[in-house]
Scaffold this motif. Structure first.
Motif, short mmCIF file in Angstrom:
data_model
loop_
_atom_site.label_atom_id
_atom_site.label_comp_id
_atom_site.label_asym_id
_atom_site.label_seq_id
_atom_site.Cartn_x
_atom_site.Cartn_y
_atom_site.Cartn_z
N ASP A 9 -25.53 32.84 15.85
CA ASP A 9 -26.61 33.31 16.72
C ASP A 9 -27.79 32.36 16.69
O ASP A 9 -28.32 32.04 15.62
N THR A 15 -28.63 34.01 21.46
CA THR A 15 -28.13 35.36 21.73
C THR A 15 -29.05 36.49 21.32
O THR A 15 -28.80 37.64 21.70
N HIS A 20 -28.31 40.53 21.33
CA HIS A 20 -28.41 41.50 20.24
C HIS A 20 -29.47 42.57 20.50
O HIS A 20 -29.22 43.76 20.27
N THR A 88 -21.72 46.43 18.10
CA THR A 88 -20.86 45.25 18.21
C THR A 88 -20.05 45.30 19.50
O THR A 88 -19.88 44.28 20.18
N TYR A 91 -22.39 44.45 22.33
CA TYR A 91 -22.77 43.04 22.26
C TYR A 91 -21.64 42.13 22.74
O TYR A 91 -21.87 41.20 23.54
N THR A 92 -20.43 42.38 22.29
CA THR A 92 -19.31 41.53 22.70
C THR A 92 -19.06 41.63 24.21
O THR A 92 -18.64 40.67 24.84
N SER A 126 -23.40 37.72 10.95
CA SER A 126 -23.11 38.69 12.01
C SER A 126 -21.68 39.20 11.87
O SER A 126 -20.85 38.59 11.19
N SER A 130 -18.30 39.77 16.76
CA SER A 130 -19.40 39.18 17.51
C SER A 130 -19.37 37.67 17.43
O SER A 130 -19.55 36.97 18.44
N SER A 133 -16.58 36.12 19.52
CA SER A 133 -16.85 36.15 20.96
C SER A 133 -17.79 35.03 21.36
O SER A 133 -17.60 34.39 22.40
#
Length: 274
Positions: A9, A15, A20, A88, A91-92, A126, A130, A133
């Motif tokens: 991240d 991100t 997030h 998660t 987020y993905t 993380s 995540s 991805s």
């Protein structure tokens, strides 16, 4: 052979603000929690390594009571884990939508490292789903399989503790003197330095004003040539690396030689254009 290890991240993609943060807030909304983090509040939360750890900062007695949460610590841990699983997933999905672009230069430099025979890895606190991805977003399907991924709860202590990097070094059988880390935050820098690693910092949305003393090189990004040109602005260059407008693998290889006092054999790198 040398190794190039990326944080996730803020390094592979910026991100935090657009990935997030909305994922946390949508999770809070879905679970009926009386909190929404503002951009300013989240700028402080990113100093805490790990998503579950950020969520646990909510658990004051007043918040637990207001949200109707269980007081038993084990039950609270289960609740936080449920929040984090859902976060998660959200987020993905955001990453999968393609709305957040990779950061300049990461695929270019990683490709050069792979072609030169370097070991490639990602080390992040993380969640692993995540991280994977974002890795595929940033590196593409052809390059991604060449990365080792160390993420989530594989270590108990999160950054700024050095554990994630020492774990990665051990698993990969690497000498710290032969690895370069790309980080974006002071916590990440401290983690890398604690593991004895040379560290390049590419500042990100929430980290531009942090103290990066000890970094081998600090730049705004790794940069990319046209047509999507992004110039790497040098913010700190204590070893005299003097990169051009785009940080090259040769620059990173030079950091390993400089950190070792210049007494080692040349580190394989890509041919540097002149």
């Amino acid at each position: 052979m040398p190794a190039l290890v990326f944080d996730c991240d803020g390094v592979l993609a910026d991100t935090e603000r657009d990935g997030h943060l909305p994922a946390f807030n949508r999770t809070f909304e879905e679970f009926g929690l009386p909190v929404r983090w503002s951009d300013e509040e989240y700028a402080e939360k990113v100093r805490i390594g790990g998503g579950k750890e950020r969520m646990r900062t909510l658990l004051t007695p007043e918040f637990v009571a207001a949200a109707g949460l269980p007081s038993d610590p084990a039950a609270l841990d289960e609740q936080v884990a449920a929040w984090h699983r859902r976060k998660t997933e959200i987020y993905t999905a955001i990453i999968g939508s393609g709305s957040i672009p990779p950061r300049p230069g990461v695929r270019r430099v990683a490709t050069a490292a792979h072609e030169a025979g370097w070991t490639l890895a990602v080390a992040s606190t993380s969640a692993e789903a995540s991280v994977r991805s974002v890795l595929e977003l940033a590196m593409g399907r052809e390059l991604t399989p060449h990365f080792s991924v160390f993420a989530g709860d594989v270590v108990q202590r999160k950054k700024p503790a050095p554990d994630i990097y020492t774990f990665a070094l051990h698993r990969l059988g690497l000498d710290p003197a032969h690895a370069v880390v790309i980080e974006d935050s002071r916590n990440g820098l401290l983690s890398a330095l604690g593991a004895g690693l040379a560290c390049v910092v590419t500042t990100s949305a929430y980290t531009g004003q942090e103290d990066f003393t000890g970094a081998s090189l600090v730049v705004t990004s790794l940069g990319d040539p046209p047509p999507e040109e992004t110039v790497a602005q040098v913010l700190s260059d204590p070893l005299g690396t003097d990169p051009g407008p785009y940080v090259e693998l040769a620059d990173l290889a030079g950091l390993l030689t400089a950190a070792d006092g210049g007494d080692t054999d040349p580190v394989p790198s890509d041919p540097r254009p002149h």
